[in-house]
Design an enzyme around this catalytic site. Sequence first.
Site, PDB file in Angstrom:
ATOM      1  N   GLU A 233    -124.368  89.629  41.952  1.00  0.00           N
ATOM      2  CA  GLU A 233    -125.319  88.558  41.605  1.00  0.00           C
ATOM      3  C   GLU A 233    -126.711  88.854  42.128  1.00  0.00           C
ATOM      4  OE1 GLU A 233    -123.857  84.664  42.744  1.00  0.00           O
ATOM      5  OE2 GLU A 233    -121.794  85.186  42.268  1.00  0.00           O
TER       6      GLU A 233
ATOM      7  N   ASN B  21    -115.479  87.496  46.190  1.00  0.00           N
ATOM      8  CA  ASN B  21    -116.937  87.514  46.038  1.00  0.00           C
ATOM      9  C   ASN B  21    -117.590  86.600  47.070  1.00  0.00           C
ATOM     10  OD1 ASN B  21    -119.212  88.331  44.369  1.00  0.00           O
ATOM     11  ND2 ASN B  21    -119.298  86.212  43.625  1.00  0.00           N
TER      12      ASN B  21
HETATM   13  C1  XIL Z   1    -125.383  79.154  40.089  1.00  0.00           C
HETATM   14  C2  XIL Z   1    -126.000  79.135  38.705  1.00  0.00           C
HETATM   15  O1  XIL Z   1    -126.922  80.179  38.597  1.00  0.00           O
HETATM   16  C3  XIL Z   1    -126.667  77.814  38.457  1.00  0.00           C
HETATM   17  O2  XIL Z   1    -127.106  77.731  37.109  1.00  0.00           O
HETATM   18  C4  XIL Z   1    -125.690  76.666  38.743  1.00  0.00           C
HETATM   19  O3  XIL Z   1    -126.371  75.446  38.633  1.00  0.00           O
HETATM   20  C5  XIL Z   1    -125.095  76.800  40.132  1.00  0.00           C
HETATM   21  O4  XIL Z   1    -124.510  78.083  40.263  1.00  0.00           O
HETATM   22  N1  XIL Z   1    -123.436  81.989  43.854  1.00  0.00           N
HETATM   23  C6  XIL Z   1    -122.577  82.024  42.798  1.00  0.00           C
HETATM   24  C7  XIL Z   1    -123.023  81.565  41.460  1.00  0.00           C
HETATM   25  O5  XIL Z   1    -121.466  82.541  42.946  1.00  0.00           O
HETATM   26  O6  XIL Z   1    -121.986  80.995  40.718  1.00  0.00           O
HETATM   27  C8  XIL Z   1    -124.166  80.607  41.553  1.00  0.00           C
HETATM   28  O7  XIL Z   1    -124.646  80.349  40.243  1.00  0.00           O
HETATM   29  C9  XIL Z   1    -125.249  81.153  42.434  1.00  0.00           C
HETATM   30  C10 XIL Z   1    -124.739  81.385  43.834  1.00  0.00           C
END
Ligand code: XIL
Length: 342
Positions: free
Chosen positions: A257, A191
Amino acid sequence: MRTIAIVISIFILPMLCSAEDTASLRDLATKRGMYIGAAANIRFQRDPVYAETLAREYNMLTPENDLKFHRTQPEKGQYRFDHGDAYIDFANQHDMQVRGHALIWHRSTPEWVRDATWTRDGLIDVMREHIQAVAGHYQGKLFSWDVVNEYFEEDGSMRKSVWSETIGADYMDLAHQYAREADPTAKLIVNDYGIANINKKSDALYAWVKGALQRGVPVDGVGFQMHVRADWKFGADEFARNMQRFADLGLEIHITEMDVRIEEPVTPEKLEQQANLYGNILRACLNQPSCKVFVMWGVTDRMSWVPWTFRGFNDALIFDRDFKPKPAYMQIKNTLMKDFHD
Ligand code: XIL
């Protein structure tokens, strides 16, 4: 004109309204053999509106933070699975799939790992034990695991972290092997962000996956994070070509995401722009037979990492702060209702 408008609204519109208008996103996605998901927060345990929306609209969820290393093993050998288990129970109750996120991520490496001095073998043991414990605990219960999250730098080199610097480039191979041993059924996904276009980073990822498959390292798919800005110039053709080269290696494509952040002030025009971008990326996924997973990074603008992370940006999701569907929701719905290859 007025008569025509009346005729349309009284006679034609009701004829066009079918059961699909009341269908949820998950109903429509299920019909097409798709998973539509959201990053979820443990809040579902105490917020009925949140829980109801999550279960009604999505057939997949990704625990936003609770399966990360610092949450599952905050201290050496002290594992915490109660939150993670709660997502699995919720998903089972509502017939949803769960994406596991993420076994190794440089930003969720706890202090006890990050700030200690390790030998290569010592840190390999830490990684193996973590993956065995966590992926082993959830064995057979997860749709997929993001094994190593964000392995690459923008220029395609390996990201510097305690993992890469102590173990070396093969830590990703090892992580995939341990994950497969611990949970043979979860799909193993690489990812990353910034890889939608054909660029140094996606080329490096492509080269890594190709080599890994040749070496016999288990890899099942590529996750495109898709944290984008509403004014991003999305190149659908380039994204299609990029997905195709991964699909040609036999890999699944997951959109993992997606969120579309808007620079404040938020205006109706920017909400339309956001809606179009959600629709266009979903359409690209629908047009690629290997893309069956489309997950957004949250449910509601009330709870999103965006305002905490990108100064001056907000409102990146498809439900507003009051859980009302935004134009982006309607666009996703319309896109799911449309035929393939339009
Ligand atoms: C983010 C979360 O949304 C937040 O709550 C946390 O503080 C930090 O991580 N890429 C990723 C996710 O793979 O795990 C991240 O999530 C956002 C960016």
